[in-house]
Design an enzyme around this catalytic site. Structure first.
Site, PDB file in Angstrom:
ATOM      1  N   GLY A   1      37.981  36.388  48.260  1.00 47.75           N
ATOM      2  CA  GLY A   1      38.489  36.022  46.947  1.00 47.75           C
ATOM      3  C   GLY A   1      38.534  37.183  45.962  1.00 47.75           C
ATOM      4  O   GLY A   1      38.080  38.301  46.244  1.00 47.75           O
ATOM      5  N   HIS A   2      39.060  36.903  44.782  1.00 43.58           N
ATOM      6  CA  HIS A   2      39.252  37.932  43.763  1.00 43.58           C
ATOM      7  C   HIS A   2      37.920  38.506  43.284  1.00 43.58           C
ATOM      8  O   HIS A   2      36.916  37.810  43.191  1.00 43.58           O
ATOM      9  CB  HIS A   2      40.034  37.372  42.575  1.00 43.58           C
ATOM     10  CG  HIS A   2      39.336  36.265  41.864  1.00 43.58           C
ATOM     11  ND1 HIS A   2      39.364  34.959  42.295  1.00 43.58           N
ATOM     12  CD2 HIS A   2      38.572  36.267  40.744  1.00 43.58           C
ATOM     13  CE1 HIS A   2      38.655  34.211  41.472  1.00 43.58           C
ATOM     14  NE2 HIS A   2      38.156  34.976  40.518  1.00 43.58           N
ATOM     15  N   ASN A   3      37.926  39.817  43.031  1.00 45.11           N
ATOM     16  CA  ASN A   3      36.781  40.568  42.490  1.00 45.11           C
ATOM     17  C   ASN A   3      35.623  40.727  43.481  1.00 45.11           C
ATOM     18  O   ASN A   3      34.580  41.278  43.120  1.00 45.11           O
ATOM     19  CB  ASN A   3      36.217  39.929  41.214  1.00 45.11           C
ATOM     20  CG  ASN A   3      37.226  39.837  40.105  1.00 45.11           C
ATOM     21  OD1 ASN A   3      38.212  40.568  40.088  1.00 45.11           O
ATOM     22  ND2 ASN A   3      36.998  38.937  39.171  1.00 45.11           N
ATOM     23  N   VAL A   4      35.775  40.247  44.688  1.00 40.57           N
ATOM     24  CA  VAL A   4      34.698  40.380  45.679  1.00 40.57           C
ATOM     25  C   VAL A   4      34.506  41.853  46.030  1.00 40.57           C
ATOM     26  O   VAL A   4      35.455  42.629  46.098  1.00 40.57           O
ATOM     27  CB  VAL A   4      35.019  39.557  46.943  1.00 40.57           C
ATOM     28  CG1 VAL A   4      34.094  39.926  48.101  1.00 40.57           C
ATOM     29  CG2 VAL A   4      34.923  38.075  46.640  1.00 40.57           C
TER      30      VAL A   4
ATOM     31  N   SER B   1      34.112  37.067  43.029  1.00 34.98           N
ATOM     32  CA  SER B   1      33.067  37.858  42.376  1.00 34.98           C
ATOM     33  C   SER B   1      31.750  37.902  43.140  1.00 34.98           C
ATOM     34  O   SER B   1      30.742  38.362  42.604  1.00 34.98           O
ATOM     35  CB  SER B   1      32.815  37.373  40.935  1.00 34.98           C
ATOM     36  OG  SER B   1      33.994  37.493  40.166  1.00 34.98           O
TER      37      SER B   1
END
Length: 362
Positions: free
Chosen positions: A257-260, A277
């Protein structure tokens, strides 16, 4: 066709017999022909030689290769490591003609490195930089501003989003999508999800809500020697980039997912899902269908067995199993206790019956 001597030298292994014997491919012992190298790195595979026709084999240490009817043998102290070297030698790789195919669409501002091979129906956007000797198979799209490192291999139908940075020697399997928008939405008022996070289940008021999109302004940065499996998806970050560290391997259908942030030399097996995240340390191994909740940290060297759901921070070196994740040894004891429940229930019922009869007699 490589000789037994050449294969043994490449693997750093000991070989005996006719070292000039040539082989064309690898095969299981029972299926091997006279020009094949039979693979039997464990004694349990020895029976296959009786039905096959191999003259040479990759064997377990100490094997009596002459008793197996072979003319030559290579001995592999660590079988799977030898397999890695052997398969690398015998894999011809995808056939992508050197240069830029006439049916590829390359923006004039893109920079194509020396020795790169671009297949048919590839689309390369403005400002893209392709490294030296990179190979891009058919039907790949590379969006504006993306950077692909030296010796990269991007296979059929992969999608590389805008401003994505891929390191040297990366391998991207067919259908992977790197740099799609993150799944980020917000409601004008506090959402039901936010309420449940605070109350852990209590809902005092339910109201109609609509979702407003949070756009993804970041991208994805991936290090060197990374492999991305078929149909894996890595979302771009909201503001900062989603990051995958050097040497990490993602299996098919993995979703990041995003920001991982994923560290170095991790192994993420099929259908792993990592929510936005989350931070994953170095050398972490997540078995198939492991899930990681958003905004948590999984420490270095954590190993999580298949289908584990990690919902809180996991300290470095922990071995996890279950839903929710607990120490593996704790999970094993819990499962033992579950198997004893029917017997325990029967015992309790018998005790209740005995107590009831005692009460009646009084």
């Amino acid at each position: 066709m490589p000789t037994i001597r050449a294969i043994a030298d490449a693997l750093g292994a000991v070989a005996e017999g006719d070292l000039d014997l040539q082989v064309t491919r690898a095969a299981e012992p029972a299926m091997a022909g006279p020009d094949d190298l039979a693979l039997a790195m464990d004694l349990k595979y020895a029976d296959g030689f009786a039905t096959g026709h191999a003259r040479a084999a990759l064997l377990w240490p100490g094997a009596d290769w002459q008793a197996l009817g072979l003319q030559a043998a290579i001995f592999a102290p660590r079988g799977r490591l030898a397999m890695a070297g052997l398969t690398r030698m015998l894999d011809a790789g995808p056939q992508i003609a050197p240069g830029v195919h006439a049916m590829a669409l390359v923006d004039p501002s893109a920079v194509i490195g020396e020795g790169a091979a671009i297949g048919p129906f590839v689309s390369i956007g403005a400002g893209v930089r392709i490294g030296a000797r990179a190979r891009i198979a058919s039907h790949v799209s590379v969006a504006e501003g993306a950077v692909i490192g030296d010796d990269a291999l991007i296979l059929q139908g992969a999608r590389i989003g805008a401003r994505v940075v891929l390191g040297d020697r990366i391998i991207v399997q067919p259908g992977a999508v790197i740099g799609a928008d993150g799944f980020s939405f917000v409601t004008p008022e506090k959402s039901g999800v936010e309420q449940i996070r605070e109350t852990l289940g209590q809902r005092d008021h339910i109201a109609a809500q609509s979702w407003t999109r949070i756009h993804s302004l970041g991208s994805v940065t991936i290090g060197d020697d990374v492999e991305i499996g078929a149909n894996a998806c890595i979302d771009r970050g909201t503001i900062r980039d989603t990051v995958i560290g050097h040497g990490t391997k993602l299996d098919n259908l993995v979703h990041v997912g995003h920001n991982v942030q994923v560290g170095r030399d991790c192994l993420l097996c099929g259908q792993v899902g990592i929510a936005g995240s989350a931070r994953i340390g170095d050398r972490v191994v997540l078995g198939g269908q492991v899930g990681v909740s958003d905004n948590i940290f999984v420490g270095d060297d954590v190993i999580a067995g298949g289908a584990t759901k990690i919902m809180t921070n996991a300290p470095a070196g922990r071995v996890l199993l279950g839903y929710p994740a607990v120490r593996m040894e704790t999970h094993v004891e819990m499962q033992k206790a579950l198997r004893r429940l029917p017997r325990l229930a029967a015992t309790v019922a018998a005790l209740q019956k005995a107590v009831s009869k005692t009460g009646e007699s009084d």
